[in-house]
Design a protein around this motif. Structure first.
Motif, PDB file in Angstrom:
ATOM      1  N   SER A   1     -73.409 -92.190 -20.616  1.00 26.23           N
ATOM      2  CA  SER A   1     -72.437 -91.869 -21.665  1.00 26.23           C
ATOM      3  C   SER A   1     -71.350 -92.928 -21.666  1.00 26.23           C
ATOM      4  N   LEU A   2     -70.719 -93.115 -22.838  1.00 26.61           N
ATOM      5  CA  LEU A   2     -69.620 -94.071 -22.940  1.00 26.61           C
ATOM      6  C   LEU A   2     -68.260 -93.414 -22.672  1.00 26.61           C
ATOM      7  N   ARG A   3     -68.222 -92.104 -22.530  1.00 23.46           N
ATOM      8  CA  ARG A   3     -66.926 -91.446 -22.384  1.00 23.46           C
ATOM      9  C   ARG A   3     -66.495 -91.396 -20.926  1.00 23.46           C
TER      10      ARG A   3
ATOM     11  N   ASN B   1     -49.800 -88.541 -25.241  1.00 23.77           N
ATOM     12  CA  ASN B   1     -49.468 -87.443 -26.149  1.00 23.77           C
ATOM     13  C   ASN B   1     -48.604 -86.449 -25.382  1.00 23.77           C
ATOM     14  N   GLU B   2     -48.340 -85.303 -25.960  1.00 23.42           N
ATOM     15  CA  GLU B   2     -47.411 -84.369 -25.332  1.00 23.42           C
ATOM     16  C   GLU B   2     -47.944 -83.791 -24.019  1.00 23.42           C
ATOM     17  N   ASN B   3     -49.254 -83.945 -23.759  1.00 23.23           N
ATOM     18  CA  ASN B   3     -49.841 -83.374 -22.545  1.00 23.23           C
ATOM     19  C   ASN B   3     -50.364 -84.406 -21.555  1.00 23.23           C
ATOM     20  N   VAL B   4     -50.415 -85.686 -21.951  1.00 21.69           N
ATOM     21  CA  VAL B   4     -51.044 -86.709 -21.113  1.00 21.69           C
ATOM     22  C   VAL B   4     -50.152 -87.938 -21.026  1.00 21.69           C
ATOM     23  N   SER B   5     -50.009 -88.473 -19.805  1.00 22.96           N
ATOM     24  CA  SER B   5     -49.245 -89.707 -19.588  1.00 22.96           C
ATOM     25  C   SER B   5     -49.979 -90.594 -18.596  1.00 22.96           C
ATOM     26  N   LEU B   6     -49.804 -91.917 -18.762  1.00 27.23           N
ATOM     27  CA  LEU B   6     -50.353 -92.894 -17.833  1.00 27.23           C
ATOM     28  C   LEU B   6     -49.263 -93.282 -16.844  1.00 27.23           C
ATOM     29  N   LEU B   7     -49.544 -93.104 -15.547  1.00 27.45           N
ATOM     30  CA  LEU B   7     -48.587 -93.481 -14.514  1.00 27.45           C
ATOM     31  C   LEU B   7     -48.540 -94.996 -14.390  1.00 27.45           C
ATOM     32  N   ASN B   8     -47.339 -95.554 -14.372  1.00 30.02           N
ATOM     33  CA  ASN B   8     -47.179 -96.997 -14.218  1.00 30.02           C
ATOM     34  C   ASN B   8     -47.301 -97.393 -12.753  1.00 30.02           C
ATOM     35  N   ASN B   9     -47.596 -98.679 -12.516  1.00 30.00           N
ATOM     36  CA  ASN B   9     -47.694 -99.169 -11.140  1.00 30.00           C
ATOM     37  C   ASN B   9     -46.396 -98.905 -10.388  1.00 30.00           C
ATOM     38  N   GLY B  10     -46.529 -98.438  -9.175  1.00 29.59           N
ATOM     39  CA  GLY B  10     -45.348 -98.150  -8.360  1.00 29.59           C
ATOM     40  C   GLY B  10     -44.744 -96.785  -8.599  1.00 29.59           C
ATOM     41  N   ALA B  11     -45.293 -96.038  -9.559  1.00 26.39           N
ATOM     42  CA  ALA B  11     -44.726 -94.728  -9.878  1.00 26.39           C
ATOM     43  C   ALA B  11     -45.399 -93.599  -9.108  1.00 26.39           C
ATOM     44  N   VAL B  12     -46.432 -93.932  -8.320  1.00 28.88           N
ATOM     45  CA  VAL B  12     -47.201 -92.895  -7.646  1.00 28.88           C
ATOM     46  C   VAL B  12     -46.802 -92.798  -6.185  1.00 28.88           C
ATOM     47  N   ASN B  13     -46.446 -91.597  -5.768  1.00 27.72           N
ATOM     48  CA  ASN B  13     -46.168 -91.308  -4.368  1.00 27.72           C
ATOM     49  C   ASN B  13     -47.154 -90.237  -3.934  1.00 27.72           C
ATOM     50  N   ALA B  14     -48.180 -90.666  -3.174  1.00 33.60           N
ATOM     51  CA  ALA B  14     -49.256 -89.743  -2.824  1.00 33.60           C
ATOM     52  C   ALA B  14     -48.746 -88.544  -2.030  1.00 33.60           C
ATOM     53  N   ASN B  15     -47.803 -88.774  -1.135  1.00 35.09           N
ATOM     54  CA  ASN B  15     -47.285 -87.666  -0.315  1.00 35.09           C
ATOM     55  C   ASN B  15     -46.542 -86.647  -1.177  1.00 35.09           C
ATOM     56  N   PHE B  16     -45.817 -87.139  -2.210  1.00 37.65           N
ATOM     57  CA  PHE B  16     -45.103 -86.226  -3.109  1.00 37.65           C
ATOM     58  C   PHE B  16     -46.084 -85.304  -3.812  1.00 37.65           C
ATOM     59  N   TRP B  17     -47.168 -85.878  -4.348  1.00 39.11           N
ATOM     60  CA  TRP B  17     -48.143 -85.079  -5.075  1.00 39.11           C
ATOM     61  C   TRP B  17     -48.918 -84.150  -4.139  1.00 39.11           C
ATOM     62  N   ALA B  18     -49.204 -84.620  -2.922  1.00 39.51           N
ATOM     63  CA  ALA B  18     -49.956 -83.791  -1.988  1.00 39.51           C
ATOM     64  C   ALA B  18     -49.170 -82.548  -1.578  1.00 39.51           C
ATOM     65  N   LYS B  19     -47.843 -82.651  -1.560  1.00 38.38           N
ATOM     66  CA  LYS B  19     -47.009 -81.514  -1.168  1.00 38.38           C
ATOM     67  C   LYS B  19     -46.825 -80.521  -2.310  1.00 38.38           C
TER      68      LYS B  19
ATOM     69  N   LYS C   1     -64.489 -94.640 -28.544  1.00 35.51           N
ATOM     70  CA  LYS C   1     -63.059 -94.454 -28.750  1.00 35.51           C
ATOM     71  C   LYS C   1     -62.274 -95.388 -27.836  1.00 35.51           C
ATOM     72  N   SER C   2     -60.996 -95.566 -28.139  1.00 38.20           N
ATOM     73  CA  SER C   2     -60.140 -96.399 -27.308  1.00 38.20           C
ATOM     74  C   SER C   2     -59.954 -95.740 -25.947  1.00 38.20           C
ATOM     75  N   PHE C   3     -59.447 -96.530 -24.989  1.00 36.07           N
ATOM     76  CA  PHE C   3     -59.248 -95.995 -23.641  1.00 36.07           C
ATOM     77  C   PHE C   3     -58.292 -94.811 -23.657  1.00 36.07           C
ATOM     78  N   ASP C   4     -57.172 -94.943 -24.369  1.00 36.94           N
ATOM     79  CA  ASP C   4     -56.198 -93.845 -24.424  1.00 36.94           C
ATOM     80  C   ASP C   4     -56.806 -92.594 -25.041  1.00 36.94           C
ATOM     81  N   GLU C   5     -57.603 -92.780 -26.095  1.00 39.26           N
ATOM     82  CA  GLU C   5     -58.249 -91.631 -26.731  1.00 39.26           C
ATOM     83  C   GLU C   5     -59.244 -90.963 -25.785  1.00 39.26           C
ATOM     84  N   GLN C   6     -59.962 -91.767 -25.023  1.00 38.05           N
ATOM     85  CA  GLN C   6     -60.924 -91.205 -24.076  1.00 38.05           C
ATOM     86  C   GLN C   6     -60.221 -90.454 -22.947  1.00 38.05           C
ATOM     87  N   VAL C   7     -59.086 -90.981 -22.484  1.00 35.90           N
ATOM     88  CA  VAL C   7     -58.314 -90.291 -21.449  1.00 35.90           C
ATOM     89  C   VAL C   7     -57.830 -88.939 -21.963  1.00 35.90           C
ATOM     90  N   ALA C   8     -57.275 -88.929 -23.173  1.00 33.23           N
ATOM     91  CA  ALA C   8     -56.777 -87.682 -23.757  1.00 33.23           C
ATOM     92  C   ALA C   8     -57.916 -86.681 -23.945  1.00 33.23           C
TER      93      ALA C   8
END
Length: 353
Positions: A297-299, A264-282, A79-86
């Motif tokens: 496995s290929l998945r 899809n409605e439940n999964v998103s790919l974070l773009n570069n620069g959009a991740v703040n590790a401290n925000f998520w850790a809190k 499957k495509s990368f996006d399909e495998q992520v979902a």
């Protein structure tokens, strides 16, 4: 001519003889009907199938597909990368529900992947470490793909393997440096490091992936029957490549405003620069998993980083028999010295950083 009296006597005798036959027929029992013919034997098992089926069955038993043919066949169905992520995130749902940490009515999976170019690759025999390195080299430099067989030949010439087995994290790091021929505008860092410094610290783990242009980890661990981490003292030692992470959190105003590309409605790919590790850790509601591939496995897989570290740190008790020692190359001190608490860090960054 016969006299009339004689003819009369003959006629009477004939009539009596016929009556006697008729009486005998009436008193004899009726004969039973002949038995039915025996049933015909059943047809051969393949007689009702098309002739090409039986031919196919015999030829597939006789022909063994080469590793290249197996890989090509598997890749066509991948499957495509996006399909495998979902798909990976969907498989994570029952695990999170059992864990009980995420009971909010709305949750979302935020995925950060350092490189989509680490395509799945199947191993042929005990080559999990070399296959993981092949995927890493492709991810770091998609234009300069190196085959697993090329890496295997190099590893044999260095005396660190016989059949592709890799029981030394340092040896795998040295092989990575041998094959790291990247663009001159970039520089790379490849080193063996302590696994607890990264896998046991969520902030450090996220910062490792987002700090440089491409950051990957090669991690030895005990692989269960489903290729997830387990604790069997190294009896099922295996290698995986970590490509990034997945954060599962409640969907609210703060998370919905993050810069990302929705799959899809439940999964998103974070773009570069959009991740703040401290925000998520809190965030008390967020759940962190690492995005992984491995050679059976290929998945894509999602592993809990602390469970992966526990599995990595239990690689200690596998002891080779004399037969193993003739077929495999082990470092001094065995896998406890070569793999326990170790991983290989690969980073590609711009020189002007």
């Amino acid at each position: 001519m016969w006299p009339a009296s004689a003819l009369s006597s003959i006629d009477a005798f004939s009539r009596g003889h016929c009556l006697l036959h008729a009486a005998n027929d009436m008193i004899q029992p009726a004969q039973a009907p002949p038995p039915p013919p025996p049933p015909t034997p059943p047809p051969p098992i393949f007689a009702s199938l098309p002739s090409q089926v039986s031919k196919f069955s015999s030829t597939t038993r006789a022909k063994k597909l080469s590793p290249y043919e197996l890989q090509q066949s598997a890749s066509k169905n991948a499957k495509s990368f996006d399909e495998q992520v979902a798909e990976a995130c969907q498989m994570l749902k029952p695990v999170l529900e059992l864990d009980g940490n995420l009971l909010q009515p709305r949750t979302h999976h935020y995925v950060y992947c350092s490189s989509r170019h680490a395509h799945g690759l199947l191993q042929d025999g005990p080559q999990c470490g070399l296959v993981a390195l092949t995927m890493a080299m492709t991810a770091l430099n998609p234009s300069g793909i190196i085959s697993t067989l090329t890496i295997l030949d190099k590893a044999r010439s260095k005396g660190v393997t016989k059949h592709g087995e890799m029981f030394s994290a340092q040896a795998l790091a040295d092989l990575a440096n041998d094959f790291c021929t990247l663009a001159k505008a970039k520089e790379e860092t490849i080193a063996m490091v302590d696994s607890s410094d990264i896998l046991n610290n969520p902030v450090e783990l996220m910062n490792f992936f987002i700090a440089d242009e491409k950051s990957l980890l090669l991690v030895p661990y005990d692989s269960d029957f489903n290729q997830h981490p387990c604790v069997k003292e190294g009896k099922r030692a295996h290698w995986a490549i970590l490509l990034g992470f997945v954060l599962t959190a409640s969907a609210d105003k703060e998370t919905e405003s993050i810069d990302c590309q929705q799959i899809n409605e439940n999964v998103s790919l974070l773009n570069n620069g959009a991740v703040n590790a401290n925000f998520w850790a809190k965030s008390e509601s967020s759940e962190l998993k690492v995005l992984a591939r491995q050679g059976k496995s290929l998945r894509l897989f999602l592993f809990d980083p602390r469970t992966l570290w526990t599995s990595n740190y239990n690689l200690k008790a596998w002891e080779p028999t004399q037969e193993d020692e003739r077929h495999y190359v082990l470092p001094d001190g065995g896998i406890s010295e070569g793999l326990k608490g170790k991983l290989v860090k690969l980073m590609l960054k711009a020189r002007n950083k």
